[in-house]
Design an enzyme around this catalytic site. Structure first.
Site, short mmCIF file in Angstrom:
data_model
loop_
_atom_site.label_atom_id
_atom_site.label_comp_id
_atom_site.label_asym_id
_atom_site.label_seq_id
_atom_site.Cartn_x
_atom_site.Cartn_y
_atom_site.Cartn_z
N SER A 28 -0.68 2.90 -5.78
CA SER A 28 0.15 1.86 -6.41
C SER A 28 0.23 0.63 -5.49
O SER A 28 1.22 0.40 -4.80
CB SER A 28 1.55 2.41 -6.68
N GLY A 44 6.75 -3.73 -1.22
CA GLY A 44 7.55 -3.13 -0.18
C GLY A 44 7.27 -3.73 1.18
O GLY A 44 8.19 -3.91 2.00
N GLY A 67 0.56 -2.57 -6.09
CA GLY A 67 1.63 -3.54 -6.34
C GLY A 67 2.93 -3.13 -5.69
O GLY A 67 3.67 -3.97 -5.16
N ASP A 68 3.24 -1.84 -5.71
CA ASP A 68 4.46 -1.35 -5.10
C ASP A 68 4.44 -1.50 -3.59
O ASP A 68 5.40 -1.98 -2.98
CB ASP A 68 4.67 0.12 -5.45
N THR A 69 3.35 -1.06 -2.96
CA THR A 69 3.31 -1.11 -1.50
C THR A 69 3.16 -2.54 -0.99
O THR A 69 3.70 -2.87 0.07
CB THR A 69 2.18 -0.23 -0.96
#
Length: 400
Positions: free
Chosen positions: A171, A178, A173-175
């Site tokens: 993922s 973050g 986009g998430d990392t």
């Protein structure tokens, strides 16, 4: 004299993490890796879905959870109840950072918006992670990494040109988000040291993805050029790709003139003087033909032979690793790029990636794998002044 105990750089920093799944918790993971005390707060009846995330489980427990929740304490708290909100406010007075990735407006609905929290603790840094950001006409929409990757331009570029957009196997986009959230948190903390005041860090998934899009926007705005999916190559950057060997694939990057001259000589060819390949632009024009010629050369050799020759000629190259090769990689072992931590939930040692980057004086580390639900609730409440009787009542009322 004994050497002084080295404290990680964020030692003494208290972070309250209200996030779920990946984007917000990855920010918390990064801060925890470098010594912050991260208290992960979950509803007792609605724990983080990441506890069940991923394709692999051991003892019916998520392997993914062991990493995303590493170095964190776990506290249960029902923020939909007034008593839960009151406890969070008491925690806020002791905290440096609050990380959350609820849909925008959720904290405000609970009476826990930035204006309220900054009245309690003006020095608090509030890091808010969402799909579309805290403002704008789409801010109210739920946002997952897949949607943010599409909106930010990444999905359009991944995959083969004759097929629908693909995705990476993680993922991104998430990392990405973050990571930017953690970076923004550190910048806000640095500003706090000078001003004495906290602020809101607004990290949107689609904007974090856009930040990695290089010159995609001005290429279209100034020249009408739209980047398209190109499979395993970067258009007009050659040679730079994956090439087949008898026993696997290797990556070779020799797109600079000097590197290509060494590659051509290593292969025993005169390609470096061939007008089709002699310059960067010429190699870009004839990229497919050049890649096919290199593939013909590599496919008759083993990976070890190709990589040995490339190393001897100072040509960037490397294997296309899976987890199996990474766990056996001598360089990764020498740099302690993979660490092993015992997980009580899984009942065994768990190898995982080490904190990044490496700091020479105050390195990060992994002390614990992901915690069991609520394992630190009593200890945290005790510090806040709640007696065992108080805690028992809170449990009966489903607050914790």
């Amino acid at each position: 004299m004994t050497d002084p105990i080295v404290q990680p750089p964020l030692s003494g920093l208290r972070v309250l993490e209200l996030g779920q799944l990946i984007a917000g918790p990855f920010c918390g993971q990064l801060l925890g890796d470098f010594g912050a005390e991260v208290i992960k707060i979950e509803a007792p009846d609605r724990p983080d879905p990441a506890r069940d995330w991923g394709a692999v489980k051991v003892n019916d427990e998520s392997v993914f959870w062991a990493i995303i929740a590493r170095n964190k304490k776990s506290m249960t708290l029902n923020l939909r109840l007034q008593k839960g909100q009151d406890i969070l406010k008491r925690l806020i007075s002791t905290a440096d950072v609050l990380v959350e990735n609820f849909r925008p407006g959720t904290l405000e609905k609970w009476g826990l918006g930035p204006e309220v929290l900054h009245q309690i603790n003006p020095r608090l840094v509030i890091t808010r992670v969402s799909g579309y950001g805290q403002t704008g006409p789409e801010s109210h929409k739920p946002g997952y990494a897949s949607v943010g990757e599409a909106k930010g331009g990444l999905r359009h570029l991944i995959g083969e040109p004759d097929r629908p957009p693909a995705r990476a196997g993680v993922s991104l986009g998430d990392t990405m988000t973050g990571t930017f959230a953690a970076l923004g948190t550190m910048m806000a903390l640095y500003h706090r040291e000078k001003s004495g005041h906290g602020q809101v860090v607004d990290a949107a998934i689609y904007e974090s993805v856009m930040a990695f899009m290089e010159s995609l926007l001005p290429e279209f705005a100034l020249a009408g050029h739209t980047r398209e999916r190109s499979g395993g190559i970067l258009p007009r950057i050659a040679p730079s790709g994956a090439y087949p060997c008898r026993d696997g694939m290797v990556i070779i990057g020799a797109n600079q003139d000097t590197l290509f001259e060494r590659l051509s000589s290593m292969m025993g060819t005169d390609w470096a003087s061939d007008p089709r390949f002699a310059t960067h632009d010429a190699r870009g024009e004839n990229q497919t033909q050049l890649d096919d010629m290199i593939s013909d050369w590599t496919s008759s050799r083993t990976m070890q032979d190709v990589l040995r020759l490339c190393e001897a000629n100072a040509i960037p190259s490397g294997p296309v690793n899976t987890a199996k090769e990474m766990l056996a990689d001598a360089h990764m072992k020498a740099r302690a790029a993979i660490v092993t931590v015992f997980s009580p939930m899984l009942g065994q040692e768990v190898p995982m990636q080490a904190p990044v980057p490496k700091l020479s004086a105050t390195p990060g580390g992994v002390e614990t794998a992901g915690p069991t639900l609520g394992q630190d609730t009593s200890a945290i409440l005790e510090v806040l002044g709640y007696s065992p009787e108080d805690q028992a009542k809170l449990r009966d009322e489903h607050v914790i």
